[in-house]
Design a protein around this motif. Structure first.
Motif, PDB file in Angstrom:
ATOM      1  N   GLN A   2      90.282   1.069 -31.672  1.00 47.08           N
ATOM      2  CA  GLN A   2      91.579   0.140 -31.204  1.00 47.08           C
ATOM      3  C   GLN A   2      92.300   0.302 -32.389  1.00 47.08           C
ATOM      4  O   GLN A   2      91.722  -0.171 -33.497  1.00 47.08           O
ATOM      5  CB  GLN A   2      91.283  -1.273 -30.786  1.00 47.08           C
ATOM      6  CG  GLN A   2      90.737  -1.580 -29.482  1.00 47.08           C
ATOM      7  CD  GLN A   2      89.108  -1.191 -29.526  1.00 47.08           C
ATOM      8  OE1 GLN A   2      88.536  -1.628 -30.378  1.00 47.08           O
ATOM      9  NE2 GLN A   2      88.730  -0.283 -28.348  1.00 47.08           N
ATOM     10  N   LEU A   3      93.606   0.707 -32.414  1.00 43.89           N
ATOM     11  CA  LEU A   3      94.445   0.906 -33.628  1.00 43.89           C
ATOM     12  C   LEU A   3      95.787  -0.113 -33.259  1.00 43.89           C
ATOM     13  O   LEU A   3      96.327   0.026 -32.280  1.00 43.89           O
ATOM     14  CB  LEU A   3      94.895   2.287 -33.778  1.00 43.89           C
ATOM     15  CG  LEU A   3      93.570   3.322 -34.126  1.00 43.89           C
ATOM     16  CD1 LEU A   3      94.286   4.723 -34.164  1.00 43.89           C
ATOM     17  CD2 LEU A   3      93.012   2.921 -35.218  1.00 43.89           C
ATOM     18  N   GLY A  25      86.525  -1.374 -33.817  1.00 41.40           N
ATOM     19  CA  GLY A  25      85.690  -0.593 -32.684  1.00 41.40           C
ATOM     20  C   GLY A  25      84.879   0.472 -33.266  1.00 41.40           C
ATOM     21  O   GLY A  25      83.713   0.853 -32.544  1.00 41.40           O
ATOM     22  N   ARG A  26      85.001   1.194 -34.368  1.00 39.86           N
ATOM     23  CA  ARG A  26      84.036   1.992 -34.765  1.00 39.86           C
ATOM     24  C   ARG A  26      84.068   2.005 -36.263  1.00 39.86           C
ATOM     25  O   ARG A  26      84.870   1.103 -36.928  1.00 39.86           O
ATOM     26  CB  ARG A  26      84.652   3.624 -34.688  1.00 39.86           C
ATOM     27  CG  ARG A  26      84.329   3.870 -33.121  1.00 39.86           C
ATOM     28  CD  ARG A  26      85.186   5.522 -32.798  1.00 39.86           C
ATOM     29  NE  ARG A  26      84.148   6.196 -33.254  1.00 39.86           N
ATOM     30  CZ  ARG A  26      83.036   6.927 -32.389  1.00 39.86           C
ATOM     31  NH1 ARG A  26      83.312   6.704 -31.190  1.00 39.86           N
ATOM     32  NH2 ARG A  26      82.281   7.894 -32.819  1.00 39.86           N
ATOM     33  N   THR A  27      83.189   2.521 -37.106  1.00 41.83           N
ATOM     34  CA  THR A  27      83.060   2.418 -38.291  1.00 41.83           C
ATOM     35  C   THR A  27      84.383   3.146 -39.078  1.00 41.83           C
ATOM     36  O   THR A  27      84.462   4.443 -39.021  1.00 41.83           O
ATOM     37  CB  THR A  27      81.908   3.278 -39.160  1.00 41.83           C
ATOM     38  OG1 THR A  27      80.734   2.626 -38.325  1.00 41.83           O
ATOM     39  CG2 THR A  27      81.733   3.113 -40.503  1.00 41.83           C
ATOM     40  N   PHE A  28      85.403   2.416 -39.554  1.00 37.59           N
ATOM     41  CA  PHE A  28      86.518   3.053 -39.941  1.00 37.59           C
ATOM     42  C   PHE A  28      86.390   4.134 -41.105  1.00 37.59           C
ATOM     43  O   PHE A  28      86.992   5.127 -41.085  1.00 37.59           O
ATOM     44  CB  PHE A  28      87.307   1.884 -40.538  1.00 37.59           C
ATOM     45  CG  PHE A  28      88.819   2.105 -41.026  1.00 37.59           C
ATOM     46  CD1 PHE A  28      88.968   2.357 -42.462  1.00 37.59           C
ATOM     47  CD2 PHE A  28      89.883   2.243 -40.259  1.00 37.59           C
ATOM     48  CE1 PHE A  28      90.327   2.564 -42.952  1.00 37.59           C
ATOM     49  CE2 PHE A  28      91.206   2.703 -40.643  1.00 37.59           C
ATOM     50  CZ  PHE A  28      91.296   2.686 -42.065  1.00 37.59           C
ATOM     51  N   CYS A  95      99.816   5.689 -35.838  1.00 37.32           N
ATOM     52  CA  CYS A  95      98.645   5.940 -36.559  1.00 37.32           C
ATOM     53  C   CYS A  95      97.642   6.715 -35.387  1.00 37.32           C
ATOM     54  O   CYS A  95      97.512   6.340 -34.451  1.00 37.32           O
ATOM     55  CB  CYS A  95      98.065   4.704 -37.290  1.00 37.32           C
ATOM     56  SG  CYS A  95      97.846   3.405 -36.201  1.00 37.32           S
ATOM     57  N   ALA A  96      96.812   7.467 -35.970  1.00 38.29           N
ATOM     58  CA  ALA A  96      95.623   8.092 -35.137  1.00 38.29           C
ATOM     59  C   ALA A  96      94.483   8.095 -36.001  1.00 38.29           C
ATOM     60  O   ALA A  96      94.304   8.494 -37.329  1.00 38.29           O
ATOM     61  CB  ALA A  96      96.359   9.497 -34.874  1.00 38.29           C
ATOM     62  N   VAL A  97      93.581   8.468 -35.355  1.00 41.69           N
ATOM     63  CA  VAL A  97      92.056   8.641 -35.849  1.00 41.69           C
ATOM     64  C   VAL A  97      91.220  10.106 -35.346  1.00 41.69           C
ATOM     65  O   VAL A  97      91.672  10.166 -34.055  1.00 41.69           O
ATOM     66  CB  VAL A  97      91.269   7.302 -35.707  1.00 41.69           C
ATOM     67  CG1 VAL A  97      90.990   7.204 -34.125  1.00 41.69           C
ATOM     68  CG2 VAL A  97      90.005   7.441 -36.485  1.00 41.69           C
ATOM     69  N   ARG A  98      90.725  10.829 -36.070  1.00 40.95           N
ATOM     70  CA  ARG A  98      90.236  11.808 -35.786  1.00 40.95           C
ATOM     71  C   ARG A  98      88.661  11.515 -35.548  1.00 40.95           C
ATOM     72  O   ARG A  98      88.066  11.307 -36.619  1.00 40.95           O
ATOM     73  CB  ARG A  98      90.269  13.103 -36.610  1.00 40.95           C
ATOM     74  CG  ARG A  98      89.441  14.366 -36.521  1.00 40.95           C
ATOM     75  CD  ARG A  98      89.855  15.513 -37.419  1.00 40.95           C
ATOM     76  NE  ARG A  98      91.432  15.858 -37.015  1.00 40.95           N
ATOM     77  CZ  ARG A  98      91.937  16.719 -37.884  1.00 40.95           C
ATOM     78  NH1 ARG A  98      91.463  17.227 -38.891  1.00 40.95           N
ATOM     79  NH2 ARG A  98      93.178  17.214 -37.541  1.00 40.95           N
ATOM     80  N   TRP A 113      94.923   6.574 -30.809  1.00 38.59           N
ATOM     81  CA  TRP A 113      96.174   6.177 -31.077  1.00 38.59           C
ATOM     82  C   TRP A 113      96.981   4.861 -31.192  1.00 38.59           C
ATOM     83  O   TRP A 113      96.081   4.258 -30.051  1.00 38.59           O
ATOM     84  CB  TRP A 113      97.207   7.298 -30.401  1.00 38.59           C
ATOM     85  CG  TRP A 113      97.090   8.600 -30.333  1.00 38.59           C
ATOM     86  CD1 TRP A 113      96.174   9.478 -29.813  1.00 38.59           C
ATOM     87  CD2 TRP A 113      97.898   9.407 -31.405  1.00 38.59           C
ATOM     88  NE1 TRP A 113      96.345  10.867 -30.112  1.00 38.59           N
ATOM     89  CE2 TRP A 113      97.310  10.804 -30.883  1.00 38.59           C
ATOM     90  CE3 TRP A 113      98.891   9.304 -32.191  1.00 38.59           C
ATOM     91  CZ2 TRP A 113      97.870  12.071 -31.860  1.00 38.59           C
ATOM     92  CZ3 TRP A 113      99.413  10.415 -32.868  1.00 38.59           C
ATOM     93  CH2 TRP A 113      98.786  11.743 -32.758  1.00 38.59           C
ATOM     94  N   GLY A 114      97.434   4.567 -32.026  1.00 34.79           N
ATOM     95  CA  GLY A 114      97.975   3.169 -31.984  1.00 34.79           C
ATOM     96  C   GLY A 114      99.113   3.185 -31.197  1.00 34.79           C
ATOM     97  O   GLY A 114      99.441   4.159 -30.534  1.00 34.79           O
TER      98      GLY A 114
END
Length: 123
Positions: A2-3, A25-28, A95-98, A113-114
């Motif tokens: 979650q962003l 929710g995950r290891t940042f 913001c987005a995470v890979r 994605w946020g």
């Protein structure tokens, strides 16, 4: 993952803003992250990318020297410091995470994605 992006607003040209993106929710610290933006009627475009420990940062020419991406892994937070803002920077910023292995900076290479935060720069 979650962003939650925040920090957008209305600013005059030449001004500054700092966006934040809190993650859960995950290891940042295990994932590379990025900022994108999308103006009305345009494609979502890459703004900045940062590696796991923050030692590597990447920008397109349109924002290089004006924007700085950073992260605080202890706070699970991603930042985008924007300076010398221009009216053409007006957009919703995401913001987005890979999570999966990917290369390059296309939006397809990011998995979560946020919700976006609006940045409006007046002339």
């Amino acid at each position: 993952v979650q962003l939650q992006a925040s920090g957008g607003g209305l600013v005059q040209a030449g001004g500054s803003l700092r966006l934040s993106c809190s993650a859960s929710g995950r290891t940042f610290s295990s994932h590379e992250m990025a900022w994108f933006r999308q103006a009305p009627g345009k494609e979502r475009e890459f703004v900045a990318h940062i590696t796991l420990a923050g030692t590597g940062t990447y920008y397109p020419d349109s924002v290089k020297g004006r924007f700085t991406i950073s992260r605080d892994n202890a706070k699970n937070t991603l930042y985008l410091q924007m300076s010398n803002l221009k009216p053409e920077d007006t957009a919703v910023y995401y913001c987005a995470v890979r999570v999966r292995t990917a290369y390059g900076f296309s939006k397809e290479g990011y998995d979560y994605w946020g919700q976006g935060t609006q940045v409006t720069v007046s002339s």
